[in-house]
Motif scaffolding. Sequence first.
Motif, short mmCIF file in Angstrom:
data_model
loop_
_atom_site.label_atom_id
_atom_site.label_comp_id
_atom_site.label_asym_id
_atom_site.label_seq_id
_atom_site.Cartn_x
_atom_site.Cartn_y
_atom_site.Cartn_z
N THR A 101 0.73 -1.08 -0.04
CA THR A 101 0.29 0.26 -0.07
C THR A 101 0.40 0.77 0.33
OG1 THR A 101 -1.36 -1.03 1.44
CG2 THR A 101 -1.88 1.43 0.83
N VAL A 102 0.34 2.16 -0.98
CA VAL A 102 1.40 3.40 -0.96
C VAL A 102 0.19 4.39 -0.49
CG1 VAL A 102 2.77 4.62 -2.66
CG2 VAL A 102 2.18 2.46 -3.31
N PHE A 103 1.28 4.64 0.51
CA PHE A 103 0.65 6.39 0.61
C PHE A 103 1.65 7.24 0.94
CE2 PHE A 103 0.30 3.01 3.66
CZ PHE A 103 -1.18 3.18 4.13
N ARG A 104 0.77 8.41 0.22
CA ARG A 104 1.59 10.44 -0.38
C ARG A 104 0.30 11.31 1.17
NH1 ARG A 104 0.22 10.51 -6.45
NH2 ARG A 104 2.50 8.40 -6.85
N ASP A 105 1.47 11.70 1.82
CA ASP A 105 1.20 13.18 2.92
C ASP A 105 0.46 12.14 3.21
OD1 ASP A 105 2.33 14.90 1.30
OD2 ASP A 105 0.58 14.68 0.33
N GLY A 106 0.19 11.71 4.31
CA GLY A 106 -0.29 10.16 5.13
C GLY A 106 -0.90 9.80 4.94
N THR A 107 -1.73 9.27 3.21
CA THR A 107 -3.45 8.72 3.37
C THR A 107 -3.17 8.27 2.33
OG1 THR A 107 -3.83 10.83 3.46
CG2 THR A 107 -4.89 9.21 1.94
N GLN A 108 -4.01 6.92 2.20
CA GLN A 108 -3.71 5.99 1.00
C GLN A 108 -3.69 6.37 -0.12
OE1 GLN A 108 -6.42 5.26 -0.75
NE2 GLN A 108 -7.71 6.00 0.37
N TRP A 109 -3.07 5.83 -0.75
CA TRP A 109 -3.14 6.60 -2.39
C TRP A 109 -2.91 5.51 -3.73
CZ3 TRP A 109 -0.77 6.57 -7.52
CH2 TRP A 109 -0.69 7.17 -8.33
N GLY A 110 -2.64 4.54 -3.31
CA GLY A 110 -2.47 3.48 -4.33
C GLY A 110 -1.92 1.57 -3.69
N LEU A 111 -2.16 0.98 -4.68
CA LEU A 111 -1.39 0.05 -4.72
C LEU A 111 -0.26 -0.83 -5.93
CD1 LEU A 111 -5.46 -1.87 -3.55
CD2 LEU A 111 -3.36 -1.48 -1.72
N ILE A 112 0.38 -1.41 -4.91
CA ILE A 112 1.48 -2.22 -5.89
C ILE A 112 1.12 -3.43 -5.74
CG2 ILE A 112 2.98 -0.18 -5.94
CD1 ILE A 112 4.49 -1.27 -3.87
N ASP A 113 2.13 -4.11 -6.52
CA ASP A 113 2.23 -6.22 -6.26
C ASP A 113 1.25 -6.43 -6.32
OD1 ASP A 113 3.35 -8.27 -6.81
OD2 ASP A 113 4.20 -7.93 -4.30
#
Length: 268
Positions: free
Chosen positions: A140-152
């Motif tokens: 799970t990828v976060f930006r500015d402390g908020t969930q943003w996207g998914l990988i793998d």
Amino acid sequence: MTFLDGPEIALPRGDVTDGVVRIGNTVRRPPTPASEYVAAYLLHLRVMGFEGTPRYLGRDRQGRDVLTFLEGDVPTDPMEPWAATDAVLEDVGRLLRRLHDASRGFAAPSPPRAPGRPATRLSTREPRIVSHRDVTPHNTVFRDGTQWGLIDFDLAGETTPSLDLANTAMHWVPMCDPADRPSTLARVDVGSRLRRLLDAYGRDRVAPADLLAACDVRFPDSHAAMKWAAEHEGGGWARMWAAGVGEKLQRRVEWFAAVRDELAAALA
């Protein structure tokens, strides 16, 4: 498409996949039998407006899958305090719901399943969907402390809303024996966090009883699937099994049986 070579930056090794590197703004990964399926799924999600995924670009001269690199923060192991908050947990629930909504209508031949691999048991009470099926902190990828996207997306495949939510809860609540929880989540109220995750996802899609029923299936099935993969596929699966993951999975099954009624009350 021709992809430029350049300095390779090794990315953190996943539990199973080795040899993942970053070159510029791309990620290069060894291909798998599911590569074409994953590529079609990622394209579908983009078309449906779900932006938080890598874009599949093709293969490089070494035959590796090439995807765009997603900038952001990914929780490490052990999990940092910022990733263990209730607010982040609720964000993850909303992220999973958006993913499931964007997955509607995706229809592609499923990737081949190895002969003998235990089949996923899917409820007949719910619609079947395709999803990530491995929404862990490390994916799970976060930006500015908020969930943003998914990988793998290597494990993407058919599931149901409640089963995928149960799998996500397993990692994020976390749903496991207290002895196996990360230090940042050692003293959490599991019932409260499970309720927060379900509410953020949406009870209009998954009822409490269905979520608990999915846990009844998912937890023992994960033990059987992991054992089979360790014995027949080796690699990262065998490393995890040798490190004691089988004992952890069995403790989860026993822990859940002991607290199931408490969790049902917490979700009521």
